[in-house]
Motif scaffolding. Sequence first.
Motif, PDB file in Angstrom:
ATOM      1  N   ALA A 266      -9.258  -5.421  -8.837  1.00 47.11           N
ATOM      2  CA  ALA A 266     -10.731  -5.627  -9.113  1.00 47.11           C
ATOM      3  C   ALA A 266     -10.899  -6.762  -9.972  1.00 47.11           C
TER       4      ALA A 266
ATOM      5  N   LEU B  17      -7.654  -1.871  -4.550  1.00 48.45           N
ATOM      6  CA  LEU B  17      -8.871  -2.696  -4.430  1.00 48.45           C
ATOM      7  C   LEU B  17      -9.748  -2.433  -5.862  1.00 48.45           C
ATOM      8  N   PHE B  18      -9.922  -1.376  -6.270  1.00 44.66           N
ATOM      9  CA  PHE B  18     -10.691  -0.913  -7.374  1.00 44.66           C
ATOM     10  C   PHE B  18      -9.855  -0.895  -8.750  1.00 44.66           C
TER      11      PHE B  18
ATOM     12  N   PHE C  47       0.748  -1.395  -0.128  1.00 41.86           N
ATOM     13  CA  PHE C  47      -0.008  -0.060  -0.044  1.00 41.86           C
ATOM     14  C   PHE C  47       0.846   1.172   0.066  1.00 41.86           C
TER      15      PHE C  47
ATOM     16  N   THR D 198       0.988   1.296  -4.001  1.00 40.14           N
ATOM     17  CA  THR D 198      -0.359   1.513  -4.660  1.00 40.14           C
ATOM     18  C   THR D 198      -1.213   1.802  -3.609  1.00 40.14           C
ATOM     19  N   PRO D 199      -1.941   2.631  -3.458  1.00 38.20           N
ATOM     20  CA  PRO D 199      -2.871   2.969  -2.309  1.00 38.20           C
ATOM     21  C   PRO D 199      -3.854   2.182  -2.251  1.00 38.20           C
ATOM     22  N   PRO D 200      -4.677   1.789  -1.022  1.00 38.44           N
ATOM     23  CA  PRO D 200      -5.477   0.758  -0.997  1.00 38.44           C
ATOM     24  C   PRO D 200      -6.788   0.837  -1.866  1.00 38.44           C
ATOM     25  N   TRP D 201      -7.057   2.025  -2.185  1.00 35.54           N
ATOM     26  CA  TRP D 201      -8.175   2.335  -3.035  1.00 35.54           C
ATOM     27  C   TRP D 201      -7.966   2.017  -4.308  1.00 35.54           C
ATOM     28  N   LYS D 202      -6.802   2.098  -4.893  1.00 44.58           N
ATOM     29  CA  LYS D 202      -6.423   1.898  -6.023  1.00 44.58           C
ATOM     30  C   LYS D 202      -6.256   0.495  -6.255  1.00 44.58           C
TER      31      LYS D 202
ATOM     32  N   GLY E 176      -4.053  -3.644  -9.550  1.00 43.50           N
ATOM     33  CA  GLY E 176      -5.106  -3.567  -9.406  1.00 43.50           C
ATOM     34  C   GLY E 176      -5.992  -4.788  -9.270  1.00 43.50           C
TER      35      GLY E 176
END
Lengths: 287, 324, 273
Positions: free
Chosen positions: B97, B80-81, B71, B74-78, B95
């Motif tokens: 997703a 995960l999605f 993280f 890559t930030p958690p948001w990016k 990513g």
Amino acid sequence: MAAVTLDSRKITQRAAFTLLGLAMVITTIPVLFIIIYTILKGGGAVTWEFLTQFPSQAGRAGGILPAIIGTFYLMLGTLIFALPVGVMAGIYLTEYARNNWLTRLINLAIANLAGVPSIIFGLFGLSVFVLAFNFGLSLLAASLTLACQALAMVITTSREAILAVPREYREGSLAIGVTKWQTVRHIVLPQAFPGIITGVVLAISRAAGETAPILVVGAAFLLPHLPQSPFDQFMALPYHLYTVAVHVPNMPKEIVWGVALVLLVVVLSFDMLAAAIRIKTRQRKYL
Amino acid sequence: MCHWLNRSNKEGLATLQEQVTAATVPTTGLRRRLRLGERFIEVWIFLSGLLAIVVLLGIIAILLKEGLPIFAHTPPWKFLFGAKWYPISDPPTFGIAPFVVSTLMVTLVSTVIAVPIGVACAAYLSEVAHRKLAETVKPIIEILAGFPSVMMGFIGLALLSPLVQSAFNLNTGLCGLTAAIMLSLMSLPIIVSVSEDALHVVPKEFKEASYALGATKWETIWHVCIPSALSGIAAAIMLGIGRAIGETMTVLMVAGGALAVPVSPTDPMTTMTAAIASGIGNAVRGGLQYQALFAVGLILFILTLAVNIIAERVLERQKRKFAR
Amino acid sequence: MSINLNVPDISARPVEKCVTKLKTEQVSLFYGSFQALRNITLDIPSRCITAIIGPSGCGKSSLLRLFNRMNDLIPGAKVEGNVELDGIPIYDARIDVADLRKRVGMVFQKPNPFPMSVFENVAYGPRRHGIKNRGQLEEIVEKSLRQAALWDEVKDNLGQSGLALSGGQQQRLCIARVLAVEPEVILMDEPCSALDPVATLKIEDLMRNLSQTYTIIIVTHNMQQAARVSDMTAFLMIEPDRAGVLVEYGPTAQIFTNPKDRRTEDYITGRFG
């Protein structure tokens, strides 16, 4: 009028029961189909040579001896690591633990450990046993990983088996000045033994069929010789089946089915052994 | 009568006291003994009891230690999605997703298939079938639970995927749907057995009351048994879902392995478990891909933990409902 | 009130054997917040049979289990006051509970032979206490079975399962199992309640014989039995808060023919009347 409603209700019932019965058939048929089909397709490949020779041509010819041996080593390793601690943990929970937060925490951990996906145990084993403990990609690391996975099942079945031993036996022993551990060792464990063994055999049979964890902690596809020590790499039946089914091109179909059949026989024979022990002890219950 | 008790009460007691104090009491044999061997074994027993906690905490610690560093990249948001998983490009993109969507899709489809069949099968076995038939069928279903997942993967690969391919007119039969069908088969045993237990504890009085009102057997099953056992059935479903989410080999072998976000169940796809299994062998230890795969493991772990905890809660409630 | 009770005359017993074997002083027993016994004070003479009687739920068994600390097995059980064996406080932290129970053995309500052979049942205790020699074990087994009046019935088949015996034989086997570890006190928790009248009489005879050597405490709901076999009788009752209290304690003949407390009289006459 009343008769008509009764009739239509009867028809509904018959239709509903047919559907329910169909569900049962759908659940049962694949099991029988898979077993019979595997025997038919793979039976021809399973010869004495197949069971006793090393593979050649990347598994396209020869036998699967090292995979069979490797799987038995894995089962043995899992047994050695999971049985003593698993049974001891069962003893702790039934005989020693008080009803406090620690016990609740242990039970919570066991319940959740049972639901952890096998691949996660693979990651755990890779990080801890292969790398941190520096056992490398070895039988030892794989056995420890599978033992961790089997732990929850061994504890749970030991606990149930020990709980089923009547309290009167314990009291009879304690009341003549026998210590708690001696009572557990000489009265409780012998009584719980069949139940414990049933659970352990089941857990070992699961370990024999497990692929994902050993895929991560390094089962080998082809090895020129059998593992000589716990620190050697190993082959294993389920991993062999995976590789010949997916990764080897131009694989003779019959050999793949043969590998599948051997794996199925190994796993199911241990399941049946467990069932036989269970039935046998149930009969003995007249005592 | 004992001689000393023949006297009056007071006197007797006094004499007693004298006797006790006067008697030289042997103290041998009652002093606490060390019993070192036993103490040693009891320590071992205690430590073994703690082992389950140690392993579970160890798993959590390892997943956090190896997985969290990703993280920073890559930030958690990016993470995960993000829809792109290019672990070996330069610069790499992580990513997940596609994996998350695949896992949810496969699990959902397999649950939709397995639940009605499993519950219906349980209802048939516990309420309709003759005892003999039920006794024969149950062990067969137990065998299903014992099939190794790699075996099921192989069956899916060799037998089911051609059927799915021709039935849906697909380019390849190795797709989410094939995996889901195999997974549903694999989660059937647990759904059947837990649902059956749930139906089994429905009090006989409920059923008798229903029969007394003139309901047929089916009406009783549908309007009394199943609603009463609902929370147990819900737990069965959760356990089945937990199994499907965590299953690795079957999906690795038959789900197709495509890295794009799947749109339909008939697309080839890679679930979270399959992503770990297929990627970890090539990942450099401690490298970014290695960290990313442990992070996938972490998310997978949290997901299954949540499902299992819900299942336990529901099961606990079911047990209390009819506890007498 | 004139009841013809068959109270044995034991006044002829030698005085020196009547020392206090066990005593309790102001003992209270709690299970969690529930008080099961309150302020029990009594002295139990050696080599006599002491019966504990009272209505069900009055804590008879709890009181009995105080003497070999079997209550320790129940989570949340707590003892206040003093219990002594030969003047040694047995709830002292320095006491070895296993050694205490070796000296104060116990026979239970339901016969509970181990699922092993008759021989192994009796040899179990001595084995655990370190006797390995086969000949010595055989000696102990025979002696204990003889003492328990079971030898003649089982001597030809010591290998048969203890569970294959009749109820009365099982209970005598359990007594032999206790005797094999050479205790000083034998606690019996309604030992005949699961047995038929013939088996009951056999056990009662046995108890009378054993009381020559051992201190016996018996809990019984059967007052005829208490009257028949015991030398001393303790009568317990339940207080409104469900705690058990000692109402009266004395020689059996006195308790049954001339009780000092009204409640004792009511209980005894109510049952006998």
